[in-house]
Write a protein that holds these residues in place. Structure first.
Motif, PDB file in Angstrom:
ATOM      1  N   ASP A  25       0.819  -1.115   0.129  1.00 17.36           N
ATOM      2  CA  ASP A  25      -0.058  -0.170   0.123  1.00 17.36           C
ATOM      3  C   ASP A  25       0.821   1.310  -0.096  1.00 17.36           C
ATOM      4  O   ASP A  25       2.088   1.414   0.418  1.00 17.36           O
ATOM      5  N   SER A  26       0.275   2.354  -0.561  1.00 23.59           N
ATOM      6  CA  SER A  26       0.942   3.656  -0.457  1.00 23.59           C
ATOM      7  C   SER A  26       0.521   4.334   1.071  1.00 23.59           C
ATOM      8  O   SER A  26      -0.684   4.082   1.414  1.00 23.59           O
ATOM      9  N   GLY A  27       1.286   5.304   1.466  1.00 23.95           N
ATOM     10  CA  GLY A  27       0.915   6.083   2.744  1.00 23.95           C
ATOM     11  C   GLY A  27       1.892   6.754   3.451  1.00 23.95           C
ATOM     12  O   GLY A  27       3.183   6.773   2.909  1.00 23.95           O
ATOM     13  N   LEU A  28       1.194   7.673   4.241  1.00 24.84           N
ATOM     14  CA  LEU A  28       2.378   8.378   4.903  1.00 24.84           C
ATOM     15  C   LEU A  28       2.859   7.704   6.220  1.00 24.84           C
ATOM     16  O   LEU A  28       2.316   6.983   7.236  1.00 24.84           O
ATOM     17  N   TRP A  29       4.359   7.602   5.866  1.00 24.31           N
ATOM     18  CA  TRP A  29       4.937   6.488   6.785  1.00 24.31           C
ATOM     19  C   TRP A  29       5.532   7.281   8.198  1.00 24.31           C
ATOM     20  O   TRP A  29       4.991   6.930   9.257  1.00 24.31           O
ATOM     21  N   TRP A  30       5.984   8.485   8.127  1.00 25.75           N
ATOM     22  CA  TRP A  30       5.983   9.222   9.122  1.00 25.75           C
ATOM     23  C   TRP A  30       6.048  10.892   8.783  1.00 25.75           C
ATOM     24  O   TRP A  30       6.352  11.098   7.734  1.00 25.75           O
ATOM     25  N   ILE A  31       5.820  11.707   9.831  1.00 25.65           N
ATOM     26  CA  ILE A  31       5.821  13.161   9.725  1.00 25.65           C
ATOM     27  C   ILE A  31       6.352  13.567  11.009  1.00 25.65           C
ATOM     28  O   ILE A  31       5.867  13.120  12.231  1.00 25.65           O
ATOM     29  N   PHE A  32       7.143  14.532  11.070  1.00 28.97           N
ATOM     30  CA  PHE A  32       7.754  15.192  12.388  1.00 28.97           C
ATOM     31  C   PHE A  32       7.953  16.399  12.266  1.00 28.97           C
ATOM     32  O   PHE A  32       8.378  17.069  11.330  1.00 28.97           O
ATOM     33  N   TYR A  33       8.134  16.867  13.629  1.00 29.37           N
ATOM     34  CA  TYR A  33       8.903  18.283  13.653  1.00 29.37           C
ATOM     35  C   TYR A  33       9.826  18.289  14.865  1.00 29.37           C
ATOM     36  O   TYR A  33       9.523  17.736  15.869  1.00 29.37           O
ATOM     37  N   SER A  34      10.876  19.048  14.905  1.00 33.06           N
ATOM     38  CA  SER A  34      11.848  19.205  15.979  1.00 33.06           C
ATOM     39  C   SER A  34      12.140  20.720  16.078  1.00 33.06           C
ATOM     40  O   SER A  34      12.554  21.169  15.019  1.00 33.06           O
ATOM     41  N   GLN A  35      12.497  21.052  17.178  1.00 33.97           N
ATOM     42  CA  GLN A  35      13.014  22.306  17.484  1.00 33.97           C
ATOM     43  C   GLN A  35      14.261  22.175  18.303  1.00 33.97           C
ATOM     44  O   GLN A  35      14.065  21.383  19.642  1.00 33.97           O
ATOM     45  N   TYR A  36      15.373  22.670  18.268  1.00 37.29           N
ATOM     46  CA  TYR A  36      16.689  22.310  18.928  1.00 37.29           C
ATOM     47  C   TYR A  36      17.252  23.649  19.828  1.00 37.29           C
ATOM     48  O   TYR A  36      16.828  24.749  19.507  1.00 37.29           O
ATOM     49  N   THR A  37      18.010  23.200  20.684  1.00 43.60           N
ATOM     50  CA  THR A  37      18.567  24.246  21.600  1.00 43.60           C
ATOM     51  C   THR A  37      19.805  24.714  20.543  1.00 43.60           C
ATOM     52  O   THR A  37      20.117  24.266  19.479  1.00 43.60           O
ATOM     53  N   ASP A  38      20.568  25.669  21.203  1.00 42.53           N
ATOM     54  CA  ASP A  38      21.863  26.263  20.463  1.00 42.53           C
ATOM     55  C   ASP A  38      22.650  25.143  19.714  1.00 42.53           C
ATOM     56  O   ASP A  38      23.314  25.602  18.750  1.00 42.53           O
ATOM     57  N   ASP A  39      22.926  24.100  20.408  1.00 43.30           N
ATOM     58  CA  ASP A  39      23.735  22.999  19.893  1.00 43.30           C
ATOM     59  C   ASP A  39      23.496  22.364  18.776  1.00 43.30           C
ATOM     60  O   ASP A  39      24.141  21.580  18.252  1.00 43.30           O
ATOM     61  N   GLY A  40      22.036  22.600  18.403  1.00 42.92           N
ATOM     62  CA  GLY A  40      21.454  21.757  17.051  1.00 42.92           C
ATOM     63  C   GLY A  40      21.356  20.256  17.353  1.00 42.92           C
ATOM     64  O   GLY A  40      20.980  19.577  16.508  1.00 42.92           O
ATOM     65  N   VAL A  41      21.339  19.918  18.793  1.00 44.46           N
ATOM     66  CA  VAL A  41      21.256  18.503  18.930  1.00 44.46           C
ATOM     67  C   VAL A  41      20.131  18.167  19.882  1.00 44.46           C
ATOM     68  O   VAL A  41      19.496  17.332  19.827  1.00 44.46           O
ATOM     69  N   THR A  42      20.372  18.959  20.939  1.00 42.79           N
ATOM     70  CA  THR A  42      19.311  18.612  22.120  1.00 42.79           C
ATOM     71  C   THR A  42      18.026  19.233  21.792  1.00 42.79           C
ATOM     72  O   THR A  42      17.704  20.485  21.250  1.00 42.79           O
ATOM     73  N   SER A  43      16.919  18.425  21.793  1.00 40.92           N
ATOM     74  CA  SER A  43      15.724  18.788  21.396  1.00 40.92           C
ATOM     75  C   SER A  43      15.040  19.662  22.591  1.00 40.92           C
ATOM     76  O   SER A  43      14.843  19.143  23.546  1.00 40.92           O
ATOM     77  N   GLU A  44      14.419  20.879  22.238  1.00 39.68           N
ATOM     78  CA  GLU A  44      13.376  21.685  22.937  1.00 39.68           C
ATOM     79  C   GLU A  44      12.006  20.973  22.850  1.00 39.68           C
ATOM     80  O   GLU A  44      11.343  21.245  23.610  1.00 39.68           O
ATOM     81  N   GLU A  45      11.677  20.459  21.523  1.00 39.68           N
ATOM     82  CA  GLU A  45      10.208  20.211  21.326  1.00 39.68           C
ATOM     83  C   GLU A  45      10.439  19.099  20.073  1.00 39.68           C
ATOM     84  O   GLU A  45      10.967  19.434  19.110  1.00 39.68           O
ATOM     85  N   ALA A  46       9.651  18.046  20.472  1.00 37.02           N
ATOM     86  CA  ALA A  46       9.523  17.077  19.047  1.00 37.02           C
ATOM     87  C   ALA A  46       8.138  16.779  19.052  1.00 37.02           C
ATOM     88  O   ALA A  46       7.547  16.333  20.051  1.00 37.02           O
ATOM     89  N   ILE A  47       7.620  16.575  17.865  1.00 38.24           N
ATOM     90  CA  ILE A  47       6.174  16.066  17.396  1.00 38.24           C
ATOM     91  C   ILE A  47       6.271  15.131  16.623  1.00 38.24           C
ATOM     92  O   ILE A  47       6.990  15.076  15.446  1.00 38.24           O
ATOM     93  N   TYR A  48       5.766  13.955  16.739  1.00 40.59           N
ATOM     94  CA  TYR A  48       5.765  12.628  16.111  1.00 40.59           C
ATOM     95  C   TYR A  48       4.385  12.313  15.562  1.00 40.59           C
ATOM     96  O   TYR A  48       3.755  12.201  16.161  1.00 40.59           O
ATOM     97  N   GLY A  49       4.442  11.847  14.193  1.00 35.79           N
ATOM     98  CA  GLY A  49       3.243  11.116  13.707  1.00 35.79           C
ATOM     99  C   GLY A  49       3.484  10.031  12.825  1.00 35.79           C
ATOM    100  O   GLY A  49       4.747  10.019  12.348  1.00 35.79           O
ATOM    101  N   GLY A  50       2.652   8.991  12.784  1.00 32.22           N
ATOM    102  CA  GLY A  50       3.094   7.998  11.703  1.00 32.22           C
ATOM    103  C   GLY A  50       3.345   6.852  12.178  1.00 32.22           C
ATOM    104  O   GLY A  50       3.161   6.278  13.309  1.00 32.22           O
ATOM    105  N   LEU A  51       4.817   6.621  12.070  1.00 29.08           N
ATOM    106  CA  LEU A  51       5.397   5.352  12.451  1.00 29.08           C
ATOM    107  C   LEU A  51       5.541   5.300  13.806  1.00 29.08           C
ATOM    108  O   LEU A  51       5.126   4.097  14.556  1.00 29.08           O
TER     109      LEU A  51
END
Length: 205
Positions: free
Chosen positions: A126-152
């Motif tokens: 089947d076809s379909g949306l496997w995942w969708i996400f949003y991430s916001q990081y601190t100044d180091d670009g690695v540590t997540s300040e917020e993350a939203i996940y959908g799909g997988l």
């Protein structure tokens, strides 16, 4: 029936390795393209926006999964499919350090149309949306300040009553546009409290 899915990090690695070089940036070759992009969406009563480098990439996915049948037996299989990966990265200043990232992946993409959540409904083709996400990081670009996940990520739950879809409204040589309204959750909020993530995006190629 309970669905299990794993090797999420493998999928992410394939997406970004196949569309990037050593510095992790997507490359406009091999079916991939770069441009500028913007996404706006609402989640849990708040508005979000990402403006920056947009990428569109055709990738091959390698997904291992197991489906538990009515007897409790796990039946393993592997899904090899072509998919489209796209997203928008807001970098800090002129560096390659991400501030915000939005992304999505559609398995068996076949042009403009509606793609519901991919659900392993007995047919892995089947076809379909496997995942969708949003991430916001601190100044180091690695540590997540917020993350939203959908799909997988939602497939890990026993509750399979999640819904949502992404609609690709335009896909030509210059532009990829669409809308989405999906069940998703924030890993920094109440654990797996599901809300609607809804918005629109536009990515220049």
């Amino acid at each position: 029936m309970k669905y299990l899915s794993y090797i999420f990090l493998t999928i992410l690695s394939l997406v970004f390795v196949s569309c990037g070089d050593d510095d992790g940036l997507p490359e406009p070759d091999g079916g991939n393209s770069l441009g500028t992009g913007q996404v706006n969406f609402d989640f849990s009563g708040e508005g979000y926006e990402v403006n920056g480098l947009g990428y569109v990439s055709v990738v091959d996915t390698f997904i291992n999964f197991a489906i538990e049948d009515s007897t409790g037996t796990l039946n393993y299989d592997t899904l090899y499919n072509q998919a489209i990966s796209f997203g928008i990265i807001d970098y800090q200043d002129d560096s390659f350090t991400p501030r915000k990232v939005f992304g999505a992946l559609i398995v068996n993409y076949d042009g403009p149309g509606t793609y519901p959540y991919f659900g392993f409904n007995g047919n892995v083709e089947d076809s379909g949306l496997w995942w969708i996400f949003y991430s916001q990081y601190t100044d180091d670009g690695v540590t997540s300040e917020e993350a939203i996940y959908g799909g997988l990520s939602l497939l890990y739950s026993d509750d399979q009553n999640y819904s949502g879809s992404i609609v690709i409204t335009k896909d030509n040589n210059n532009l990829l546009e669409g809308t989405f309204s999906v069940d998703a959750y924030s890993d920094l909020g109440v654990a797996e409290t599901v809300n609607t993530m809804a918005g629109s995006f536009s990515i220049e190629k």
